[in-house]
Scaffold this motif. Structure first.
Motif, PDB file in Angstrom:
ATOM      1  N   GLU B 305      20.453  -3.829   9.011  1.00 25.75           N
ATOM      2  CA  GLU B 305      19.333  -5.022   9.203  1.00 25.75           C
ATOM      3  C   GLU B 305      19.687  -6.482   9.599  1.00 25.75           C
ATOM      4  OE1 GLU B 305      17.117  -2.407   5.819  1.00 25.75           O
ATOM      5  OE2 GLU B 305      17.130  -4.578   5.705  1.00 25.75           O
ATOM      6  N   ASN B 306      21.184  -6.824   9.131  1.00 28.45           N
ATOM      7  CA  ASN B 306      21.281  -7.991   9.647  1.00 28.45           C
ATOM      8  C   ASN B 306      21.905  -8.119  10.918  1.00 28.45           C
ATOM      9  OD1 ASN B 306      23.559  -6.593   9.197  1.00 28.45           O
ATOM     10  ND2 ASN B 306      24.853  -8.116   8.785  1.00 28.45           N
ATOM     11  N   LYS B 308      19.923  -8.447  14.623  1.00 25.81           N
ATOM     12  CA  LYS B 308      18.674  -8.399  15.476  1.00 25.81           C
ATOM     13  C   LYS B 308      19.199  -8.175  16.936  1.00 25.81           C
ATOM     14  CE  LYS B 308      17.037  -9.964  11.747  1.00 25.81           C
ATOM     15  NZ  LYS B 308      18.092 -10.001  11.085  1.00 25.81           N
ATOM     16  N   VAL B 328      14.091  -8.437  17.668  1.00 25.84           N
ATOM     17  CA  VAL B 328      13.715  -7.170  16.739  1.00 25.84           C
ATOM     18  C   VAL B 328      14.869  -6.993  15.667  1.00 25.84           C
ATOM     19  CG1 VAL B 328      11.973  -6.212  18.281  1.00 25.84           C
ATOM     20  CG2 VAL B 328      14.315  -5.291  18.039  1.00 25.84           C
ATOM     21  N   ARG B 329      14.258  -6.476  14.520  1.00 24.62           N
ATOM     22  CA  ARG B 329      15.315  -6.147  13.387  1.00 24.62           C
ATOM     23  C   ARG B 329      14.963  -4.618  13.377  1.00 24.62           C
ATOM     24  NH1 ARG B 329      14.256  -9.160   7.407  1.00 24.62           N
ATOM     25  NH2 ARG B 329      15.813  -7.739   6.445  1.00 24.62           N
ATOM     26  N   PRO B 330      16.184  -4.033  13.049  1.00 25.39           N
ATOM     27  CA  PRO B 330      16.117  -2.759  13.044  1.00 25.39           C
ATOM     28  C   PRO B 330      15.646  -2.501  11.556  1.00 25.39           C
ATOM     29  CG  PRO B 330      18.185  -3.508  12.923  1.00 25.39           C
ATOM     30  CD  PRO B 330      17.479  -4.606  13.236  1.00 25.39           C
ATOM     31  N   SER B 331      15.169  -0.938  11.501  1.00 21.54           N
ATOM     32  CA  SER B 331      14.444  -0.848   9.976  1.00 21.54           C
ATOM     33  C   SER B 331      15.637  -0.524   9.201  1.00 21.54           C
ATOM     34  CB  SER B 331      13.681   0.573  10.468  1.00 21.54           C
ATOM     35  OG  SER B 331      14.651   1.707  10.783  1.00 21.54           O
ATOM     36  N   TYR B 333      16.697   2.611   8.858  1.00 24.90           N
ATOM     37  CA  TYR B 333      16.294   3.647   8.330  1.00 24.90           C
ATOM     38  C   TYR B 333      16.760   4.827   9.455  1.00 24.90           C
ATOM     39  CZ  TYR B 333      14.862   1.995   3.977  1.00 24.90           C
ATOM     40  OH  TYR B 333      14.815   1.387   2.838  1.00 24.90           O
ATOM     41  N   PRO B 338      13.564   0.355  18.502  1.00 28.74           N
ATOM     42  CA  PRO B 338      12.309  -0.124  19.402  1.00 28.74           C
ATOM     43  C   PRO B 338      12.541  -1.335  19.959  1.00 28.74           C
ATOM     44  CG  PRO B 338      11.151   0.827  17.547  1.00 28.74           C
ATOM     45  CD  PRO B 338      12.725   0.491  17.160  1.00 28.74           C
TER      46      PRO B 338
END
Lengths: 397, 479
Positions: B305-306, B308, B328-331, B333, B338
């Motif tokens: 998540e770190n 972007k 955007v920041r990934p989940s 998971y 997207p």
């Protein structure tokens, strides 16, 4: 244009997720997805990012009452037809009349007006703007806890003693009056955008030659209403400036004028206009520095400009884009009025010929007529800042 | 078929042409065109483009005699109409009542056109209780003059408003067109032929998606509507030297410094030591990718998540991004991230000797890393584009991933739900943006990109069985 308001019940937890919340979290809080294409209006601003938003939702009969009761305090995202987040905020006001629910939301920056900061957080003399902003980001539960877009604002504001009744935004508004960095004296702004990520960034420096690439290119034909409708004046234009200093360290001389600093292009256009800047008790060196800053500030007319634009603009790639994407903090050029928009004009001339180029400080979009009101901010206040810092009033006579 | 004019609320159907109870005057039926609000935009002088077109409802009036063998019959027939309209009118205000439709067919037309009636009234003359009006007879029937005014839908439909039975259309996944469902792999399409799409206005759809052999649970489903001509290149590999033309390595970014770097504009202090930097990857833009897309970044592993990401297209001298605020920041998971919508030039640009659209035009990916979190690497497999020039629909799972069930996105009924027995108690997904509407008389595709928590290979191998149902619509009348 098509817009959809998606509303979830209130949640304060970490807003992780590429688009949505943490995938293991409960999406049962989803309330609904509403077409608000005809009734949407929203603003962006500095400081803050997403400002206020309003729209209407029609639900028949008992559903209207249920919706009215559920959505106050909810999380709202406005999507456009491409799935882009046009607005994101928290619902703060709801009214119901004749089955129409009128909704108002505020961007998440406004939540800083409701959280009190702990006292005595910043006790170091070397406390910077960046230090304080990061601490606020960490402290605010509803802001995305990431520092990635907080630029290195290393201007030292020193020890900050927060009083017991001070809110997060009180401290932010105070420190954001200082410039970005010691070696980059421009205004610094904070904005919260999609996924509640906090951005800290300086204003565009239009003294750069060539100045930076714009975010948006606007055709003059798409400016609506009475056009730009601004006026400009020579009243505050000075293109040959002297500084008057009285160095108290040297008792042998009284008030003394420095040599003149000239802006030849301004003189060519407007004739010679002389001014004297009183720099008080500072010496010759400081007087000359302030004289040079004053010349940059006053050599050409500077103004704040507001105007409205229709539905379409161009992005940097030349592709058409919707005007609602323009946000506070963007850099725009009205290309028909600025022959130098390729950015290769040189020096003062390029700045003078910037017909309508600037840094956006606020926007207000209405989907009803597809127009966006844009306010461009004034740049180049290095001079005002420096004068204020030195306790001088900055006037030229 | 003879001329038809009926009102029906699925409980009562009234034939306004039966000449027994009702008789429409010659020229007594008038249905106007819907009001249209159009918005034009201009991006440069002389270049205008319509940006929106919104049709509102239309007005319809009918002038007729209400008749009966006895005066009592006349009043019965009048009250029949009044009751129907009262039930429909209350539906809007109180959410109870009945839907109502106007059935209209020209003499000689091949089918009936159905308009939804939103509200209406029956009006009789003020002097209807006067003696001469009460005893007025037309032939052997008592009659009173009346007029009906209604607010009806902007579009006319090819099926009854009161029906839930839509017309299934044949689909192709690259082979023959069949009904009953086609298998669609993750990122692949189902195509519908132009001959299946009748009408003159965008067709309302019902999309039914069932698990296939390679099905695994998903959390988010993106359905892209693509109008032709179709894009030919929708996948850009990270490791393929023919695609990735700037930056190294082919798939892994290190923990310090980043790669490339000559085009960064910002430095930012995000940690206690080394400032984070931007790293850039760029793909040679291809003429086979034109129009509006939703971009996805696919990793071999789940991305921390770190990191972007932002995507854009720009020229050789500067790696611009689509919008600097749209990182955007990934989940954390999912392997798939997207990236948001991206508009690539809407027409093919002039080719150069290199065979690319423009040797200085790139698809750029900006990567930012937060150094305050523990050092992480990321491994990227490919970039994909979902065409959305016709529209985008997003399904989002409510709780855990949507497991094996048949999902129905019914744009006609305005509801998303599941068909199978499990889960039983709630709809496990909801829809965002708006239901897909197809263009009449045009080949077009629906492409499905789903995101789940499986490993990369399993994600790419996910399969669905897709069926599609439509409602033809007309702005005026079907002939």
């Amino acid at each position: 244009m098509k817009f959809y308001a998606s509303i979830w019940r209130n949640y304060y937890d970490d807003c992780v997720g590429g688009i949505w919340r943490n995938l293991t979290n409960d999406h049962m809080g989803f309330i609904g997805n509403f077409d608000v294409s005809q009734t949407l209006s929203f603003s962006t601003q500095l400081n803050g990012g997403f400002g206020t938003c309003s729209f209407e939702v029609f639900l028949p009969g008992a559903l209207a009452s249920a919706g009215y009761n559920e959505i106050l305090g909810g999380h709202v995202v406005i999507f456009d037809r491409y799935g882009d987040r046009t607005y994101e905020g928290r619902i703060t006001d709801v009214s119901l009349e004749n089955g129409i629910i009128s909704v108002t939301a505020d961007g998440y920056y406004s939540q800083g007006n409701y959280i009190m900061m702990p006292t005595e957080l910043w006790t170091a003399d070397e406390t910077t703007i960046g230090d304080i902003v990061k601490d606020c980001v960490e402290y605010m539960d509803c802001w995305n806890p990431t520092y990635v877009f907080i630029q290195d604002a290393n201007f030292i504001v020193g020890k900050q003693e927060s009083t017991e009744e001070q809110k997060v935004n009180d401290i932010l508004e105070k420190i954001l009056k200082f410039p970005f960095r010691e070696d980059y004296v421009l205004p610094v702004y904070l904005a919260i955008w999609s996924q509640r990520m906090v951005y800290l960034f300086p204003e565009i420096d239009l003294d750069l030659n060539p100045y930076p690439y714009p975010d948006w290119l606007i055709s003059a034909k798409s400016i609506i209403g009475e056009g730009i409708g601004t006026s400009t004046t020579l009243e505050n234009v000075y293109n040959r400036i002297y500084a008057l200093f009285d160095d108290t360290a040297d008792d042998s001389t009284g008030p003394t004028l420095t040599t003149a600093a000239d802006s030849y292009m301004s003189q060519y256009l407007y004739g010679i206009r002389e001014g004297v800047l009183n720099t008080g008790e500072y010496g010759q060196t400081m007087g000359e520095e302030l004289r040079d800053l004053a010349l940059k500030r006053y050599e050409f007319p500077v103004q704040q400009i507001s105007f409205s634009v229709g539905p379409l603009v161009q992005n940097l790639s030349g592709a058409q884009a919707e005007s609602y994407r323009i946000r506070a903090g963007d850099f725009i050029i009205v290309k028909d009025l600025d022959e130098t928009y390729q950015g290769y004009g040189g020096g003062s001339r390029s700045k003078m010929l910037r017909g309508l180029t600037g840094f956006v400080v606020s926007t207000n979009y209405s989907s009803k007529d597809g127009t966006i009101d844009i306010q461009l901010g004034m740049t180049n206040w290095k001079f005002e800042y420096q004068m204020a810092r030195l306790g001088l009033d900055g006037g030229i006579s | 078929m003879a001329f038809t004019l009926k009102l029906s609320n699925d409980y009562v159907t009234v034939d306004l042409m039966n000449a027994t109870d009702y008789k429409v005057y010659d020229g007594g039926f008038n249905i106007g065109l819907p009001e249209v609000e159009r918005e034009l935009g201009v991006i440069r002088p002389g270049f205008f483009r319509p940006v929106s077109e919104i049709f509102s409802y239309r007005e319809a009036t009918i002038k007729l005699d209400i008749m009966g063998t006895t005066r009592s019959d006349v009043l019965t027939n009048l009250r029949q109409l009044q009751r129907m309209f009262r039930r429909t009118n209350s539906r809007d205000r109180l959410s109870v009542g009945r839907r109502m439709e106007l059935q209209y067919q020209w003499d000689g037309a091949s089918q009936i056109t159905y308009f939804e009636v939103y509200s209406g009234d029956v009006n009789v003359p003020d002097d209807v209780l006067q003696l001469e009006k009460m005893f007025y007879m037309r032939g052997t029937k008592y009659a009173i003059e009346a007029s009906i005014t209604m607010t009806v839908s902007a579009d006319g439909y090819g099926i009854s408003v009161l029906s839930s039975t839509l017309t299934e259309v044949a689909l192709s996944n690259g082979g023959s067109y069949v009904t009953g469902g086609v298998t669609v792999a993750n990122g692949a399409y189902a195509e519908v032929a132009s001959t299946s799409l009748t009408g003159a206005s965008p067709l309302i759809t019902k999309i039914v998606v069932a698990p296939s052999t390679g099905y695994t649970a998903w959390n988010t489903m993106f359905i892209g509507h693509e109008l032709g001509p179709y894009s030919t290149k929708l996948k850009y590999d990270i490791g393929d030297s023919g695609d990735l033309v700037y930056d190294t390595p082919p798939g892994t970014l290190g923990v310090s410094g980043g790669y490339g770097g000559t085009h960064e504009e910002w430095l930012y202090g995000t940690g206690t030591s080394t400032p984070g930097t931007w790293a850039n990857l760029a793909w040679a833009y291809d003429n086979g990718t034109i129009g509006m897309f939703y971009a996805f970044l696919h990793g071999y592993t789940k991305t921390a998540e770190n990191f972007k990401f932002a995507i854009g297209i720009d020229d050789y001298t500067r790696f611009g991004i689509r919008n600097v605020k749209d990182f955007v920041r990934p989940s954390g998971y999912c392997n798939t991230i997207p990236l948001g919508a991206l508009q690539l030039p809407s027409v093919p640009l002039e080719l150069t000797a290199l065979g690319n659209i423009h040797e200085d035009l790139w698809i750029g990916l900006w990567v930012a890393k937060d150094y305050t979190l523990a050092d992480k690497t990321l491994s990227l497999d490919f970039l994909s584009f979902l065409p959305i020039n016709g529209g985008l629909r997003i399904w989002q799972a409510r709780t855990t991933a949507v497991t094996s069930c048949t999902m129905i996105d019914d744009g006609w009924a305005g509801i998303e739900y599941v068909k199978d027995s499990t889960p039983k108690y709630w709809t496990p997904f909801y829809g965002l943006i708006e239901p897909i509407k197809l263009e009449p008389g045009l080949n077009q595709r629906l492409r499905f990109q789903s995101i789940g928590t499986q490993d990369n290979a399993t994600e790419q191998a996910r399969e669905l069985v897709v069926q599609l149902y439509v409602v033809p619509t007309w702005p005026t009348l079907a002939l």
